[in-house]
Structures are given as structure tokens and as C-alpha cells.
Scaffold this motif. Sequence first.
Motif, PDB file in Angstrom:
ATOM      1  N   TYR A  10      22.642  33.966   4.822  1.00  0.00           N
ATOM      2  CA  TYR A  10      22.161  32.791   5.548  1.00  0.00           C
ATOM      3  C   TYR A  10      20.720  32.435   5.210  1.00  0.00           C
ATOM      4  O   TYR A  10      20.093  31.633   5.900  1.00  0.00           O
ATOM      5  CB  TYR A  10      22.302  33.015   7.057  1.00  0.00           C
ATOM      6  N   ALA A  11      20.214  33.001   4.132  1.00  0.00           N
ATOM      7  CA  ALA A  11      18.846  32.713   3.696  1.00  0.00           C
ATOM      8  C   ALA A  11      18.826  31.416   2.900  1.00  0.00           C
ATOM      9  O   ALA A  11      18.607  31.401   1.679  1.00  0.00           O
ATOM     10  CB  ALA A  11      18.302  33.875   2.864  1.00  0.00           C
ATOM     11  N   GLN A  12      19.075  30.312   3.593  1.00  0.00           N
ATOM     12  CA  GLN A  12      19.174  29.006   2.953  1.00  0.00           C
ATOM     13  C   GLN A  12      18.152  28.050   3.573  1.00  0.00           C
ATOM     14  O   GLN A  12      18.180  27.786   4.781  1.00  0.00           O
ATOM     15  CB  GLN A  12      20.578  28.445   3.135  1.00  0.00           C
ATOM     16  N   ALA A  13      17.272  27.517   2.749  1.00  0.00           N
ATOM     17  CA  ALA A  13      16.252  26.597   3.250  1.00  0.00           C
ATOM     18  C   ALA A  13      16.870  25.357   3.883  1.00  0.00           C
ATOM     19  O   ALA A  13      16.342  24.816   4.865  1.00  0.00           O
ATOM     20  CB  ALA A  13      15.318  26.199   2.101  1.00  0.00           C
ATOM     21  N   ASP A  14      17.988  24.912   3.346  1.00  0.00           N
ATOM     22  CA  ASP A  14      18.626  23.704   3.887  1.00  0.00           C
ATOM     23  C   ASP A  14      19.031  23.869   5.350  1.00  0.00           C
ATOM     24  O   ASP A  14      19.056  22.888   6.109  1.00  0.00           O
ATOM     25  CB  ASP A  14      19.867  23.355   3.062  1.00  0.00           C
ATOM     26  N   ALA A  15      19.348  25.094   5.761  1.00  0.00           N
ATOM     27  CA  ALA A  15      19.778  25.323   7.137  1.00  0.00           C
ATOM     28  C   ALA A  15      18.641  25.113   8.139  1.00  0.00           C
ATOM     29  O   ALA A  15      18.882  24.937   9.338  1.00  0.00           O
ATOM     30  CB  ALA A  15      20.344  26.733   7.283  1.00  0.00           C
ATOM     31  N   LEU A  16      17.402  25.103   7.644  1.00  0.00           N
ATOM     32  CA  LEU A  16      16.233  24.913   8.508  1.00  0.00           C
ATOM     33  C   LEU A  16      15.767  23.459   8.539  1.00  0.00           C
ATOM     34  O   LEU A  16      14.837  23.124   9.271  1.00  0.00           O
ATOM     35  CB  LEU A  16      15.071  25.794   8.021  1.00  0.00           C
ATOM     36  N   ARG A  17      16.421  22.607   7.772  1.00  0.00           N
ATOM     37  CA  ARG A  17      15.990  21.218   7.677  1.00  0.00           C
ATOM     38  C   ARG A  17      16.049  20.527   9.040  1.00  0.00           C
ATOM     39  O   ARG A  17      17.058  20.560   9.725  1.00  0.00           O
ATOM     40  CB  ARG A  17      16.863  20.466   6.678  1.00  0.00           C
ATOM     41  N   HIS A  77       9.009  28.779   7.477  1.00  0.00           N
ATOM     42  CA  HIS A  77       8.763  28.997   6.048  1.00  0.00           C
ATOM     43  C   HIS A  77      10.078  28.879   5.282  1.00  0.00           C
ATOM     44  O   HIS A  77      10.778  29.879   5.065  1.00  0.00           O
ATOM     45  CB  HIS A  77       8.134  30.374   5.825  1.00  0.00           C
ATOM     46  N   PRO A  78      10.449  27.665   4.873  1.00  0.00           N
ATOM     47  CA  PRO A  78      11.732  27.470   4.175  1.00  0.00           C
ATOM     48  C   PRO A  78      11.823  28.231   2.863  1.00  0.00           C
ATOM     49  O   PRO A  78      12.928  28.570   2.414  1.00  0.00           O
ATOM     50  CB  PRO A  78      11.764  25.950   3.930  1.00  0.00           C
ATOM     51  N   GLU A  79      10.673  28.494   2.233  1.00  0.00           N
ATOM     52  CA  GLU A  79      10.698  29.152   0.930  1.00  0.00           C
ATOM     53  C   GLU A  79      11.101  30.614   1.025  1.00  0.00           C
ATOM     54  O   GLU A  79      11.506  31.230   0.020  1.00  0.00           O
ATOM     55  CB  GLU A  79       9.320  29.032   0.264  1.00  0.00           C
ATOM     56  N   ILE A  80      11.015  31.229   2.212  1.00  0.00           N
ATOM     57  CA  ILE A  80      11.318  32.660   2.318  1.00  0.00           C
ATOM     58  C   ILE A  80      12.814  32.938   2.508  1.00  0.00           C
ATOM     59  O   ILE A  80      13.362  33.746   1.730  1.00  0.00           O
ATOM     60  CB  ILE A  80      10.438  33.312   3.401  1.00  0.00           C
ATOM     61  N   PRO A  81      13.557  32.313   3.453  1.00  0.00           N
ATOM     62  CA  PRO A  81      13.069  31.578   4.617  1.00  0.00           C
ATOM     63  C   PRO A  81      12.931  32.497   5.827  1.00  0.00           C
ATOM     64  O   PRO A  81      13.658  33.481   5.957  1.00  0.00           O
ATOM     65  CB  PRO A  81      14.166  30.550   4.841  1.00  0.00           C
ATOM     66  N   ASP A  82      12.005  32.141   6.725  1.00  0.00           N
ATOM     67  CA  ASP A  82      11.895  32.826   8.002  1.00  0.00           C
ATOM     68  C   ASP A  82      11.255  31.885   9.018  1.00  0.00           C
ATOM     69  O   ASP A  82      10.791  30.799   8.660  1.00  0.00           O
ATOM     70  CB  ASP A  82      11.124  34.150   7.893  1.00  0.00           C
TER      71      ASP A  82
END
Length: 220
Positions: free
Chosen positions: A39-46, A108-113
Motif C-alpha cells: 500500500y506504499a502508493q503515493a496516489d492513495a494519498l492524493r 510525504h507522498p515520496e516515501i510515502p508516510d
Amino acid sequence: MRIDPIAFFRSPFTSKFGIPRQSGIVSELRGKILFTNDYAQADALRGLEEYDYLWLIWGFSEHIGVEKHATVRPPLLGGNERVGVWATRSPFRPNNLGLSSVRILAIHPEIPDIEVSGADLMDGTPIYDIKPYLPYVDSHAEARGGFTDTHQWKRLEVVIPDMVRPCFDEEQWRVIEEILSLDPRPHYHEDDQRMYGMPFADRDIHFRVSNGVLTIDKIV
């Protein structure tokens, strides 16, 4: 139904002892949500940057296998009076699920966290879902709060000797003092000679309580 963690929580608390009994009580207590590989997906934090708070659905991982009962003894009631488990936030629940509201500090989408504050989760706690807090439906200022309306935590005076001040920075001390003032001891403990140890940020804070005053003895 099977549910698997989408993330794990990082906290300065490596044991249950001392963790705030509700989210938001210690607003400055910081933590971090670290997503699993799946689930380490930056899109999920959009879009999450447009919210201030999150709901976390998580697991009482330390209570798996512990016997559960229909009634529990809330610490706020002194640990003596029993009430139904559904009328409490007790961790001793059939499915070991917890619910907490936390404030978003940084994404932090690049990590993401996600960095948050005000959590009541132990380090390593599994998180099963994250939902945005919606004020127009989640806030009910006029709602009754059961026994929490008539009972409040009795805060302790906290004494921090100068010799232990260098062990933590000022921000950490503010959090520690707030946590200790809420009296992390089991409510059936009244021995003023007993030494307690609270793990926090890779250290152990040793303290005693006597006549409403909590004194830190040493930090190891």
C-alpha cells in the motif's frame, strides 16, 4: 472476513504503559504512519492534504488471545465499577479493533508516510484503514458522553529534577509532562514507595507518586 494491515504506527511508546487513554488528550504527542509495501502508493494519498484530521482503524495487537468479557472496569471509574464493554473504549474487545482521531502534521507522498499528532497507539501497532475526519458529520458538540461527563481525570503535579533535563529536548519534555500528569499507573496502585518505569523514545523514565505529586527519580 480477513483484514491485513495497510500500515504500521511509529511511536515513542514501545509498551502499553503510559500511552494516553484516548486520542487527542496529549495533542503534541507525535507519531508516524508507515505504509506496508502493498500500500506504499503515493496516489492513495492524493487529496489528503485538504483535511486536518484522520480516523485510524487499528488493532490492539497486545490483546490478541486475551480473555474478553461482557463488562469491563474503566480506569476513569477507579477500576472498581463494571460497565458494558460497548459503553467503553476498553482495549479488551472481541475483535481487538481500536478507533482514533489524529491530526495530520505532514504528508510525504515520496516515501510515502503521514506524520500525525495526538495518537494513542503503541509503536508497531497495525493500522487496518484510514478515513478522513469530516466535521459536518463527525462532530456532535451537543452529544452526551456517558460516565465521562461526570468523571474527569485527576491530574498529578509532575516534578522534573534538573539532573534529568538533558535527557530530552523541550518538546519531548512537554509531551512527557502532559502524559505523566494524567497518571499512567493502574488505578488500583496506591503504594507511594513503588517505582514505576515508563519506556519513552528508547529510554526508561523511572518515577514515584506520593500525595498527588509525581517525581521523576531517574532516566535510563
